[in-house]
Design a protein around this motif. Sequence first.
Motif, mmCIF file in Angstrom:
data_model
loop_
_atom_site.group_PDB
_atom_site.id
_atom_site.type_symbol
_atom_site.label_atom_id
_atom_site.label_comp_id
_atom_site.label_asym_id
_atom_site.label_seq_id
_atom_site.Cartn_x
_atom_site.Cartn_y
_atom_site.Cartn_z
ATOM 1 N N UNK A 15 -34.149 -29.825 3.242
ATOM 2 C CA UNK A 15 -33.680 -30.815 4.094
ATOM 3 C C UNK A 15 -32.920 -31.732 3.670
ATOM 4 N N UNK A 16 -32.820 -32.408 4.174
ATOM 5 C CA UNK A 16 -31.763 -33.625 4.361
ATOM 6 C C UNK A 16 -31.741 -34.948 4.762
ATOM 7 N N UNK A 17 -31.942 -36.265 4.263
ATOM 8 C CA UNK A 17 -32.278 -37.107 5.073
ATOM 9 C C UNK A 17 -32.331 -37.745 6.369
ATOM 10 N N UNK A 18 -31.955 -38.917 7.245
ATOM 11 C CA UNK A 18 -31.689 -39.412 8.196
ATOM 12 C C UNK A 18 -30.375 -39.104 8.593
ATOM 13 N N UNK A 19 -29.402 -39.493 7.374
ATOM 14 C CA UNK A 19 -27.976 -39.938 7.654
ATOM 15 C C UNK A 19 -26.875 -38.451 7.337
ATOM 16 N N UNK A 20 -27.879 -37.369 7.265
ATOM 17 C CA UNK A 20 -27.614 -36.122 6.229
ATOM 18 C C UNK A 20 -27.301 -35.784 5.269
ATOM 19 N N UNK A 21 -27.563 -36.457 3.950
ATOM 20 C CA UNK A 21 -27.540 -36.247 2.822
ATOM 21 C C UNK A 21 -28.609 -35.744 2.377
ATOM 22 N N UNK A 22 -28.078 -34.838 1.577
ATOM 23 C CA UNK A 22 -28.990 -33.343 0.301
ATOM 24 C C UNK A 22 -30.515 -34.706 0.096
ATOM 25 N N UNK A 23 -31.643 -34.209 -0.072
ATOM 26 C CA UNK A 23 -32.675 -34.908 -0.643
ATOM 27 C C UNK A 23 -33.142 -33.928 -1.645
ATOM 28 N N UNK A 80 -29.808 -27.424 5.319
ATOM 29 C CA UNK A 80 -30.279 -27.090 6.570
ATOM 30 C C UNK A 80 -29.005 -27.120 7.098
ATOM 31 N N UNK A 81 -28.332 -28.085 7.227
ATOM 32 C CA UNK A 81 -27.109 -28.952 7.704
ATOM 33 C C UNK A 81 -25.537 -28.590 8.323
ATOM 34 N N UNK A 113 -27.790 -27.593 14.942
ATOM 35 C CA UNK A 113 -28.681 -27.098 14.203
ATOM 36 C C UNK A 113 -28.453 -28.435 13.059
ATOM 37 N N UNK A 114 -28.060 -29.039 13.504
ATOM 38 C CA UNK A 114 -27.609 -30.636 12.217
ATOM 39 C C UNK A 114 -28.020 -31.483 12.884
ATOM 40 N N UNK A 115 -28.510 -31.745 14.550
ATOM 41 C CA UNK A 115 -29.045 -33.057 15.165
ATOM 42 C C UNK A 115 -30.676 -32.748 15.140
ATOM 43 N N UNK A 116 -30.656 -31.598 14.898
ATOM 44 C CA UNK A 116 -32.854 -30.484 14.467
ATOM 45 C C UNK A 116 -33.111 -31.284 12.837
ATOM 46 N N UNK A 117 -32.089 -31.238 12.258
ATOM 47 C CA UNK A 117 -32.673 -31.371 11.188
ATOM 48 C C UNK A 117 -32.566 -32.706 10.633
ATOM 49 N N UNK A 118 -31.414 -33.681 11.386
ATOM 50 C CA UNK A 118 -31.725 -35.260 11.404
ATOM 51 C C UNK A 118 -33.016 -35.850 11.803
ATOM 52 N N UNK A 146 -35.522 -34.201 12.269
ATOM 53 C CA UNK A 146 -36.612 -33.106 11.589
ATOM 54 C C UNK A 146 -37.087 -34.091 10.333
ATOM 55 N N UNK A 147 -35.631 -35.031 9.784
ATOM 56 C CA UNK A 147 -36.291 -36.109 8.687
ATOM 57 C C UNK A 147 -36.121 -37.370 9.151
#
Length: 405
Positions: free
Chosen positions: A127-135, A106-107, A349-354, A356-357
């Motif tokens: 998806x990623x977690x709150x740090x942006x690391x892959x789920x 996503x990021x 979109x990076x901030x949005x993905x974080x 979302x997490x």
Amino acid sequence: MNVRRERIYLDHNASAPLLPEAREAAVAALDLGNPSSTHREGRAARAACENARASVARLIGGAGGSIPAENVVFTSGATEAATQLLSPHWLIGGQAVEIARVAVLETDHPATREGGRFAAEAVTRLPVDQNGVIDLGALAAFAEAAAKAGPAMLAISWANSETGVIQPVEAIRAVLEERRGDHSVVLVLDAAQTAGRIAVDLAATGADALILSGHKMGAAKGVGAIALRTLATRPFTLLRGGGQERGMRAGTEALPAIASFGAAAEVCFARGTDTVARLSAMRERLEEELTRRLPQAMILGKGAERLPNTVAMVHPGVKAETAQIALDLAGIAVSAGSACSSGKVGPSHVVAALAKAGLDVDQALGAIRVSFGLETDEGALDRFVCEYERLACRAAVKTRSAAAA
């Protein structure tokens, strides 16, 4: 009397400054012939091209230098490399296959996030977690489904261009190998932001291919590369024509840009581990000063491994787009996200993905990205902190005034 202050460039992740060695190599190559010609001038051009290829292979070959130079295919940039690699049409172990699905993050940069040449319905965004690391759980589910359905692909950025967060390649490889089943999961890593900044060993990653970009490491713009772990597993040719690049990418090679790429790779290789140590010290000092002066500032991805040269931050009341303009007027070049949309600045979109997490961040603000290199001095980073602190203080006064009204 007004004294003009020297501008400060803190946007290396968009494009690193051209290295003197890369400039010199590009200028020298302007007088060379066509690398496909067999006369003396052509042979000199071919030698320059192959020397550059060997330099790039050495940079990504790890301590053992295990990547043959012929496994490096020059392209016009990372976007072309991604377009060729993110395709359903591959040779795997020398056999032609059709890859049914691709998973992306996503990021990630649009060159991979949009799925390349895969149909929209064949693209899974993980998806990623709150740090942006892959789920990794979502990756495991994708890999298990792929093991039953046929060959699949995972194509991700090794390091995020906005936050600098580095994906856990070893853990990713373990998930894929554990659930491989009867079918392959081709692994493509976009190393545009990592090569030249951290150690890169293609064989050790387990990836089938890397995406490389010359101008991210100080070469001229307009050159990139695909690096293959083995020639038996590779995408079908995207550009067909005269058979250059051993038939894997047609068109006369852009020799000046390629020569600059090779020179930049040599510089990065020679710097070695000193790059990580020096940049990490600079980043640590910058973040300590930011959080000391601005306790409300949030460093994105701080809980994960990150590139040593990248800091992405959000501060309450400070809109990234506004801050970028103000800093530019103050003589400091930074980014409000990534420079991948023809100069447009919009929601990240990076901030949005974080968010979302579950990260408690105001998406509407966006994030300011500071990215630097060994050429950056500490005084430049100190000046950025001072200017950003002024912006945050003005935003705080404005917020208080609005609340009082």
